[in-house]
Design a protein around this motif. Structure first.
Motif, short mmCIF file in Angstrom:
data_model
loop_
_atom_site.label_atom_id
_atom_site.label_comp_id
_atom_site.label_asym_id
_atom_site.label_seq_id
_atom_site.Cartn_x
_atom_site.Cartn_y
_atom_site.Cartn_z
N ALA A 11 7.64 25.52 80.27
CA ALA A 11 7.35 26.86 79.75
C ALA A 11 7.54 26.94 78.24
N HIS A 12 8.28 26.04 77.66
CA HIS A 12 8.54 26.09 76.21
C HIS A 12 8.20 24.75 75.57
N LYS A 13 6.94 24.45 75.57
CA LYS A 13 6.48 23.15 75.05
C LYS A 13 6.92 22.92 73.60
N PHE A 14 6.95 23.99 72.82
CA PHE A 14 7.39 23.86 71.42
C PHE A 14 8.91 23.92 71.31
N TRP A 15 9.50 24.97 71.86
CA TRP A 15 10.95 25.15 71.65
C TRP A 15 11.77 24.03 72.28
N ASN A 16 11.19 23.36 73.30
CA ASN A 16 11.88 22.21 73.89
C ASN A 16 12.07 21.07 72.90
N ILE A 141 14.78 34.18 58.94
CA ILE A 141 13.32 34.09 59.11
C ILE A 141 12.82 35.41 59.68
N ASN A 142 11.71 35.91 59.12
CA ASN A 142 11.19 37.21 59.55
C ASN A 142 9.69 37.30 59.28
N PHE A 143 9.08 38.31 59.82
CA PHE A 143 7.66 38.65 59.59
C PHE A 143 6.71 37.53 60.01
N LEU A 144 7.06 36.80 61.07
CA LEU A 144 6.13 35.83 61.64
C LEU A 144 4.99 36.62 62.29
N CYS A 145 3.78 36.32 61.88
CA CYS A 145 2.64 37.07 62.41
C CYS A 145 1.39 36.21 62.40
N VAL A 146 0.68 36.23 63.51
CA VAL A 146 -0.63 35.56 63.60
C VAL A 146 -1.66 36.63 63.98
N HIS A 147 -2.75 36.65 63.28
CA HIS A 147 -3.82 37.62 63.53
C HIS A 147 -4.19 37.63 65.02
N LEU A 150 -6.45 35.11 66.52
CA LEU A 150 -6.07 33.68 66.50
C LEU A 150 -4.87 33.40 67.40
N ARG A 151 -4.60 34.30 68.30
CA ARG A 151 -3.43 34.13 69.18
C ARG A 151 -3.63 33.02 70.20
N SER A 152 -2.48 32.50 70.66
CA SER A 152 -2.41 31.50 71.74
C SER A 152 -3.11 30.19 71.40
N LYS A 153 -3.22 29.91 70.09
CA LYS A 153 -3.83 28.64 69.67
C LYS A 153 -2.78 27.71 69.07
N ARG A 154 -1.51 27.99 69.34
CA ARG A 154 -0.39 27.17 68.87
C ARG A 154 -0.30 27.10 67.34
N LEU A 155 -0.67 28.22 66.69
CA LEU A 155 -0.53 28.29 65.23
C LEU A 155 0.92 28.63 64.85
N ALA A 156 1.58 29.43 65.68
CA ALA A 156 2.97 29.83 65.37
C ALA A 156 3.88 28.60 65.22
N PRO A 157 3.82 27.62 66.14
CA PRO A 157 4.67 26.44 65.95
C PRO A 157 4.41 25.71 64.63
N VAL A 158 3.15 25.72 64.16
CA VAL A 158 2.86 25.05 62.88
C VAL A 158 3.51 25.83 61.73
N ILE A 172 18.86 23.20 53.03
CA ILE A 172 19.33 24.16 54.04
C ILE A 172 18.78 23.73 55.40
N PHE A 173 19.66 23.68 56.42
CA PHE A 173 19.26 23.13 57.72
C PHE A 173 19.51 24.10 58.88
N GLN A 174 19.93 25.33 58.55
CA GLN A 174 20.15 26.32 59.60
C GLN A 174 19.36 27.60 59.29
N TYR A 177 17.35 34.24 63.22
CA TYR A 177 16.17 35.07 63.42
C TYR A 177 16.38 35.92 64.65
N THR A 178 15.61 37.00 64.73
CA THR A 178 15.70 37.89 65.89
C THR A 178 14.31 38.06 66.46
N ALA A 179 14.24 38.40 67.73
CA ALA A 179 12.94 38.67 68.36
C ALA A 179 13.14 39.54 69.59
S1 NHW Z 1 10.09 38.55 65.72
C1 NHW Z 1 8.45 39.09 65.45
C2 NHW Z 1 7.45 38.03 65.77
N1 NHW Z 1 6.11 38.55 65.53
C3 NHW Z 1 5.43 39.31 66.39
O1 NHW Z 1 5.84 39.58 67.50
C4 NHW Z 1 4.10 39.85 65.88
C5 NHW Z 1 3.04 39.91 66.93
N2 NHW Z 1 2.85 38.61 67.52
C6 NHW Z 1 2.30 37.55 66.86
O2 NHW Z 1 1.93 37.63 65.71
C7 NHW Z 1 10.73 38.44 64.01
C8 NHW Z 1 2.18 36.26 67.64
O3 NHW Z 1 2.22 36.54 69.01
C9 NHW Z 1 3.31 35.24 67.28
C10 NHW Z 1 3.16 34.01 68.19
C11 NHW Z 1 3.15 34.78 65.84
C12 NHW Z 1 4.69 35.83 67.49
N3 NHW Z 1 9.65 33.72 67.60
O4 NHW Z 1 0.83 30.27 68.25
P1 NHW Z 1 1.20 30.42 69.67
C13 NHW Z 1 10.38 37.12 63.43
O5 NHW Z 1 9.47 37.05 62.64
C14 NHW Z 1 6.56 30.85 70.52
C15 NHW Z 1 9.64 32.38 67.80
O6 NHW Z 1 0.22 29.90 70.66
P2 NHW Z 1 0.94 33.27 69.35
C16 NHW Z 1 11.20 35.92 63.81
C17 NHW Z 1 6.25 30.81 72.03
O7 NHW Z 1 7.46 30.87 72.77
N4 NHW Z 1 8.76 31.75 68.61
O8 NHW Z 1 1.55 31.95 70.03
C18 NHW Z 1 10.39 34.65 63.81
C19 NHW Z 1 5.51 29.51 72.14
O9 NHW Z 1 6.42 28.42 72.10
P3 NHW Z 1 6.87 27.71 73.49
C20 NHW Z 1 7.83 32.52 69.22
O10 NHW Z 1 1.19 34.39 70.29
C21 NHW Z 1 11.26 33.47 64.16
C22 NHW Z 1 4.72 29.44 70.85
O11 NHW Z 1 5.35 30.40 69.94
C23 NHW Z 1 7.80 33.91 69.05
O12 NHW Z 1 -0.45 33.05 68.88
C24 NHW Z 1 10.50 32.17 64.19
C25 NHW Z 1 3.29 29.87 71.08
O13 NHW Z 1 2.61 29.75 69.87
C26 NHW Z 1 8.75 34.49 68.21
N5 NHW Z 1 8.81 35.82 68.00
O14 NHW Z 1 1.88 33.49 68.06
C27 NHW Z 1 11.39 31.00 64.47
N6 NHW Z 1 6.76 34.39 69.78
O15 NHW Z 1 7.87 26.69 73.14
C28 NHW Z 1 12.13 30.56 63.21
C29 NHW Z 1 6.20 33.35 70.40
O16 NHW Z 1 7.45 28.81 74.36
C30 NHW Z 1 12.94 29.29 63.48
N7 NHW Z 1 6.84 32.21 70.08
O17 NHW Z 1 5.63 27.14 74.11
C31 NHW Z 1 13.71 28.83 62.23
C32 NHW Z 1 12.78 28.20 61.19
C33 NHW Z 1 13.47 27.91 59.87
C34 NHW Z 1 14.52 26.79 60.02
C35 NHW Z 1 15.16 26.43 58.67
C36 NHW Z 1 16.40 25.38 58.77
#
Ligand code: NHW
Length: 395
Positions: A11-16, A141-147, A150-158, A172-174, A177-179
């Motif tokens: 279920a978590h191909k990326f987070w794993n 980390i904040n404001f992660l957003c994909v249009h 373009l959803r569900s194309k694994r752009l967020a992991p990149v 910095i290695f830590q 973030y909140t979600a």
């Molecule tokens: S939480 C707000 C996040 N943004 C939104 O909810 C906006 C609306 N949604 C979107 O834009 C505050 C998309 O749905 C997003 C996912 C971009 C959320 N955090 O590209 P795919 C923040 O900004 C995983 C982390 O296909 P998508 C905090 C998901 O579990 N991961 O999905 C951000 C799956 O992985 P899995 C999230 O829907 C913290 C993978 O993304 C997530 O097109 C970031 C699917 O990717 C979320 N909120 O795009 C982490 N939502 O393993 C920072 C989904 O389960 C980590 N996913 O297969 C630290 C980095 C820095 C380290 C420095 C040492």
């Protein structure tokens, strides 16, 4: 492997693949998960699908700011019915992304190569946290957003891997973030609470429901605020050093909290019109005794004939005289915070059930929300933090 465990892994191909605990039993004690050096980090950016390019946003440039604002206002966090969507203002983003030590390298966009339209974004800002007595210099980390297109194309992991690389290159290695969503593995889960200030409008837009057997008139009356207790005044530059000391002392009671420098308090807490509202109470010697702050985060409302936005104030940081040991004082401070938010025309005050907030939630008529906020650390194991031990508020 048991089939349930197997499913969860798939279920978590990326987070794993990331240095985060995969489940709670992974966390026996606090500490770094993966030890790395800057020299281990690759110099080249991760590859994007063809047609897309990395773009460093200049948040002080009006066009870039508007472009990021537009992306977020149309595609950022929504409720489950897709009626309410966060509408962080451009000025808010300019403020939130530039605390002391900010880097443009961590304001990371993705553009369509052909027309230069920004279609994805992620950001990091530096911060210092205290976690069960350990000090961590990390990024928030904040404001992660994909249009939406373009959803569900694994752009967020990149995006996540690329911002990780850029942050790692600075040593910095830590990260924290909140979600709203549940990922591997929360260190804390805090509930949202809502205190209506304009109950009629909140019912009209479907944010709340008029309780059975209640008239609108009595509903409105229930949420009236009249008596104020403290003579709160807008915080000024001259208050920065006392507010820093008071706030850090208040926060140091919690197992997990941010540690603020004076420069950070100056940037994050001094009032900015329509963005952040902060107030102090002073004694007869002009010393700051109490501090309170909230920020403006409206939500746009889809398909409503009468209203376009809910004007929400989010409780930010506060520090009451007596550091919360005198619960009446905490309630008075928060009562007055509500009055100030009402005067500033907000429809509702939102907060989380963290730190000492239980001291005033019931008495001041905050209602339980449906939403929960999950807190996460990247590359750091941390034993579970109970909400009342959580002292970090993110934007
Ligand atoms: S939480 C707000 C996040 N943004 C939104 O909810 C906006 C609306 N949604 C979107 O834009 C505050 C998309 O749905 C997003 C996912 C971009 C959320 N955090 O590209 P795919 C923040 O900004 C995983 C982390 O296909 P998508 C905090 C998901 O579990 N991961 O999905 C951000 C799956 O992985 P899995 C999230 O829907 C913290 C993978 O993304 C997530 O097109 C970031 C699917 O990717 C979320 N909120 O795009 C982490 N939502 O393993 C920072 C989904 O389960 C980590 N996913 O297969 C630290 C980095 C820095 C380290 C420095 C040492």
């Amino acid at each position: 492997m048991q089939s349930k465990e197997k499913k969860e892994k798939e279920a978590h191909k990326f987070w794993n693949t990331q240095p985060v605990p995969q489940n709670e039993s992974d966390v026996q004690e606090d500490g770094v998960i993966e030890h790395k050096e800057v020299s281990d980090i690759k110099q080249e950016p991760y590859k994007l699908p063809s047609d897309f390019e990395w773009y460093l946003v200049d948040i002080n440039n009006e066009k870039d700011r508007t472009d990021v604002y537009t992306l977020l206002s149309q595609n950022y966090v929504e409720d489950s019915d897709a009626v309410f969507r966060f509408d962080y203002s451009p000025e808010f983003l300019q403020w939130a992304l530039q605390p002391p030590g900010w880097k443009q390298d961590w304001h990371l966009g993705v553009r369509v190569a052909s027309n230069k339209k920004i279609v994805a974004f992620i950001s990091g800002i530096p911060a210092n946290l205290s976690v069960h007595e350990s000090k961590l210099h990390l990024v928030e980390i904040n404001f992660l957003c994909v249009h939406k297109k373009l959803r569900s194309k694994r752009l967020a992991p990149v995006l996540i891997k690329e911002i990780t690389r850029r942050v790692n290159l600075t040593g910095i290695f830590q990260a924290v973030y909140t979600a709203g969503v549940n990922l591997p593995t929360p260190i804390s889960i805090c509930r949202y609470f809502h205190r209506p200030l304009n109950p009629k409008k909140l019912c009209e837009v479907g944010f709340s429901q008029l309780p059975h057997n209640t008239t609108m008139a009595s509903h409105i009356k229930k949420y009236k605020l009249d008596v104020s207790f403290l003579n709160l005044q807008p915080m000024q530059e001259g208050d920065v050093s006392q507010v820093t000391a008071l706030l850090n002392e208040f926060l140091s009671q919690f197992e997990f909290h941010q540690v603020f420098s004076e420069e950070e308090v100056r940037h994050m807490m001094l009032p900015i019109k329509d963005v952040v509202f902060s107030y102090v109470a002073k004694d007869e010697n002009d010393n700051v005794t109490d501090f309170t702050a909230f920020y403006s985060l409206p939500s746009s409302i889809a398909r409503n004939p009468k209203h376009t936005h809910i004007h929400a104030a989010y409780l930010f940081y506060y520090a009451p005289k007596g550091l919360g040991k005198d619960q009446t004082r905490s309630r008075h401070l928060m009562n007055d915070t509500l009055i100030l938010a009402k005067q500033a025309n907000f429809d509702v005050v939102n907060c989380l059930g963290l730190s000492h907030n239980q001291q005033f939630l019931d008495e001041l008529k905050f209602g339980k929300g449906d939403g929960y906020l999950h807190y996460y650390l990247y590359n750091y194991r941390c034993k579970t933090i109970q909400p009342e031990q959580m002292g970090l508020v993110m934007l």
